[in-house]
Design an enzyme around this catalytic site. Structure first.
Site, short mmCIF file in Angstrom:
data_model
loop_
_atom_site.label_atom_id
_atom_site.label_comp_id
_atom_site.label_asym_id
_atom_site.label_seq_id
_atom_site.Cartn_x
_atom_site.Cartn_y
_atom_site.Cartn_z
N LYS A 1 5.43 -1.31 1.93
CA LYS A 1 5.05 -0.69 0.66
C LYS A 1 6.21 -0.70 -0.33
CE LYS A 1 1.65 2.29 2.92
NZ LYS A 1 1.31 3.66 3.34
N SER B 1 -3.10 6.91 3.57
CA SER B 1 -1.94 6.79 2.68
C SER B 1 -2.28 7.06 1.22
CB SER B 1 -1.34 5.38 2.80
OG SER B 1 -0.91 5.13 4.11
#
Length: 799
Positions: free
Chosen positions: A727, A684
């Site tokens: 997130k 990520s």
């Protein structure tokens, strides 16, 4: 040439002899035995002996399992032997009849292409005179002990006693007795190596005494076991007579009759009833004090204690279930919708097989308590089994009854505790299953959670099929990737990303503070918490996706207020400015994200952890050097590969970024992720590392209010990643205004809570060009070539 003298003969021994290694045999002088020689080195030694003097040195291996022993693997004292008869076999082996001539020591042992050879030193036996009274007494004692030993061992020849009586030479007698001792080679070798007949006979005496004592102990134990068997047989006959007398007198109130009545009245399946009746018949025939009797009795108790047929009636009222879930939990709309859907379907079809829910989320979001609320909402019993650290398959399937202290597995134990065959069964921490040589408990859970298999689940202890198809299984986990893939395929995953600050505030006011106040002897109505206090605690004293840390902080506040009440002080209302005096300095001060040139080489990344989402800075420093790249911050292999891909992308786009094509040759690049003690891994951070790297190389500041997540390819494509919910929540909590995410993750935005969608601006990108346009304050333009020494990077910036 050494000379070997015996009472009956005299032999000239060469100074060197070929050696034959014996596996598990100690060859003594005066022995005549047939041996089968098959190893190439031993066959070569036999052939050499036939060509030379016809003599061999027989040495015993220290380890009989070795096929190719070396010099250190042989005992150095052995027996010189001569072949009396040699027969060649078709497979290349030889059958040899050998006669032991005398003892010898290999003073120098060598190993060549054709086997072992040894320089020998003949060991002459000492000759005690007939007047040596002690020696004669020792010999007579050994002779008498060996006669007892031979009488107790049927494996020894019957004529051995007569043979011993005819032997007068002490050296021959010692060799004959030592050869016939039924002992391992390691214990017989000291008899061959002993110096002097007295030492040899003393060793033989000690060994014979030990073996005779062992034989006496075994005989005594056999007699005790025989007596015990006779006693148990007698008790059995007496018990049978007592039962017959009780039957004639009409007394049927004994324990077995009560157990038989329980089996007859219990609602058991046919197979379970047949097994219970068979075990009861075995139990009646056994002595009540026998160990097996208690094992059978425990087994019958388990069979009779399981809910084979009993089930609870479901309360299939959707409105009632919705009310209970809203009263017990704030938010969690997706989870509640799935539960209400299940209740609605049950109300229509009456039975729904195989619903297996898996609640995945960070700690403290209420996964375990949600399982208990599900059971209350539909009116079922609730069972919780923690799987954290379970590494033995028997914990799931149970131990077989052959083991001492065997019990059923946790599944069957939970079903017995529930008392019904259709409870809500919570498998807590399913992602923390371990796997080692004891087995794979995750594989054992497949039969439990598979709707096509769990109706015939078999526990190793019960050895009976138990129907689990009506059980509503709910699993909880912090991370989805730690659950085995076959197990994950059988679950319906529901993600719980965590709570936002407004949700935490509502939970604290409606659930946590009233519970903590009552627990500490306070009245929640008389001691309410001000909104400013909750805001200060949420802002400065908690940093988590769940509410576990918030619960601990409010518990400390309740203790302080309880202390004031207990001491008679006037409990003044707690204000926001008083939070520091109660809870101490804030562990999480307000984050400050500065704009301007200080942001060069820094980018805000979004990471997913087991505790929820996190905003993670990526720092890149560029200094003059030789092209070295350094990565720090406890990075995993995947993240290191993302950094390498980002570097390759920057090099491939150097002209468009205002960089010289060989800029890396005069620079050292250091990529660092703070909180270095925390391990980090995953793809990520790919575009985040690329933005920080390009910012540092071109001197372009990054935007402090932008956070990024996405995987980068060598050509600058942005690929999708996981954990978008977590997130996004972390970005909103961290004060970020814009979140850059892969275009492939755009559908995930529809699942975000309204507060998150309204509080953030989302930018879905497909290439790094779009990322740079959004994350950098300026796009770098090349106006002049940079210097090779790295003193100037050569980028000017357009407004």
């Amino acid at each position: 040439m050494p000379i070997l003298e015996r009472v009956d003969d005299r032999f000239d021994i060469p100074s060197e002899l070929p050696v034959v290694a014996l596996r598990d045999l100690v060859f003594f002088p005066y022995m005549v035995l047939p041996l089968l020689i098959g190893r190439p080195a031993s066959v070569a030694a036999l052939e050499e002996a036939e060509r030379t003097g016809g003599l061999l040195l027989l040495l015993t291996q220290r380890d009989a399992r070795m096929d190719e022993p070396m010099e250190a693997d042989l005992w150095k004292r052995g027996t010189v032997a001569r072949p009396l008869q040699v027969a060649r076999l078709p497979d290349g082996t030889a059958r040899v009849v050998l006669e032991g001539l005398g003892r010898a020591e290999a003073t120098l042992l060598t190993h060549g292409p054709r086997g072992f050879r040894a320089r020998v030193n003949v060991l002459e036996p000492s000759r005690e005179t007939e007047s040596d009274v002690d020696a004669r007494a020792l010999v007579d004692e050994v002779r008498a002990l060996f006669e007892q030993y031979a009488a107790q061992n049927p494996r020894l020849p019957a004529e051995l006693k007569e043979t011993l009586a005819e032997v007068r030479d002490r050296s021959r007698l010692g060799a004959l007795i030592a050869a016939h001792l039924l002992l391992p080679a390691a214990e017989k070798q000291p008899l061959l190596a002993a110096v002097g007949l007295r030492a040899q006979f003393e060793l033989i005496r000690d060994l014979l005494g030990r073996e005779l004592e062992i034989a006496r102990i075994e005989a005594r134990l056999d007699a005790q076991i025989q007596d015990q068997v006779e006693s148990e047989r007698k008790q059995y006959y007496l018990q049978e007579q007592l039962k017959a007398i009780q039957h004639e007198m009409g007394d049927e109130g004994d324990e077995w009759s009560e157990l038989e009545a329980r089996i007859a009245s219990a609602p058991l399946p046919a197979a379970a009833r047949e097994r219970a009746e068979r075990e009861l018949r075995r139990l009646v025939r056994l002595n009540a004090t026998a160990p097996e009797a208690s094992v059978i009795r425990t087994y019958l108790d388990w069979i009779l204690g399981l809910p084979w047929e009993h089930r609870t009636e479901d309360r299939l009222d959707v409105a009632h279930a919705a009310t209970l879930l809203d009263e017990a939990h704030f938010g969690l709309a997706e989870v509640k919708e799935r539960i209400l859907d299940h209740v609605a379907v049950l109300s229509l079809v009456g039975q729904l097989r195989g619903p297996i829910l898996c609640l995945v989320g960070p700690p403290g979001v209420g996964k375990t308590s949600l399982g208990r609320s599900i059971a209350s909402a539909i009116g079922r019993e609730f069972v919780r089994v923690s799987l954290g650290g379970v590494r033995d398959e028997a914990e799931i399937r149970g131990h077989r009854r052959t083991y001492v202290g065997a019990l059923p597995g946790r599944i069957v134990q939970g079903m017995r505790r529930s008392g019904s065959r259709n409870p809500v069964f919570l498998l807590d921490e399913v992602d923390k299953l371990a796997r080692d040589f004891h087995g794979d408990p995750g594989a054992a859970l497949l039969e439990v959670l598979d709707p096509e298999q769990n109706r015939t689940f078999t526990d190793h202890y019960l050895e009976l099929e138990f129907d689990l198809s009506e059980v509503l299984f709910v699993a909880t986990a912090n991370t989805l990737q730690d659950i085995p893939e076959p197990l994950r395929d059988r679950m319906e995953v529901i993600r719980i990303p965590g709570y936002l600050d407004p949700e935490k505030k509502a939970i604290a006011r409606s659930f946590i503070w009233p519970r903590q106040a009552r627990r500490h002897g306070l009245d929640p109505a008389r001691h309410p918490l001000d909104d400013g206090v909750l805001d200060r605690i949420l802002d400065r004293y908690t940093r988590e996706a769940g509410v576990r840390e918030l619960d601990q902080r409010l518990s400390r506040v309740a203790r302080k207020l309880a202390r004031q009440v207990a001491t008679g002080a006037q409990a003044a209302p707690l204000l926001a400015d008083d939070v520091g005096s109660v809870l101490g300095p804030p562990p999480y001060p307000r984050p400050e994200r500065e704009d301007g040139l200080d942001r060069m080489g820094i980018a805000n990344g979004l990471a997913w952890t087991a505790a929820g989402g996190e905003v993670l800075d990526v720092e890149v420093a560029v200094v003059p050097g030789t092209g070295h790249i350094q990565l720090t911050g406890t990075l995993g292999d995947v993240m290191k590969e993302s950094a390498a891909a980002a570097m390759t992308y920057a090099r491939s786009r150097a002209p468009l970024l205002g960089l010289d094509e060989r800029f890396y040759q005069g620079l050292d690049i250091h990529i660092h992720l703070p909180e270095g003690a925390t391990p980090k891994d995953g793809p990520s951070a790919g575009i985040t590392i690329a933005v920080a790297l390009i910012s540092a190389l071109t001197g372009t500041p990054t935007r402090a209010d932008v956070a990024l997540t996405g995987e980068i390819t060598l050509r600058g494509r942005v690929l999708g990643v996981g954990g978008i919910k977590e997130k996004a929540v972390a970005a909103l909590r961290g004060g970020v205004r814009t979140m850059i995410l892969p275009r492939a993750n755009a559908p995930d935005l529809e699942m975000l809570p309204p507060e998150v969608r309204g509080g953030l601006e989302f930018l879905a990108v497909a290439t790094m060009d779009e990322v740079l346009d959004a994350a950098l304050l300026h796009r770098p333009l090349r106006t002049r070539p940079p210097l090779r020494d790295g003193t100037e990077l050569g980028a000017q910036f357009s407004q």
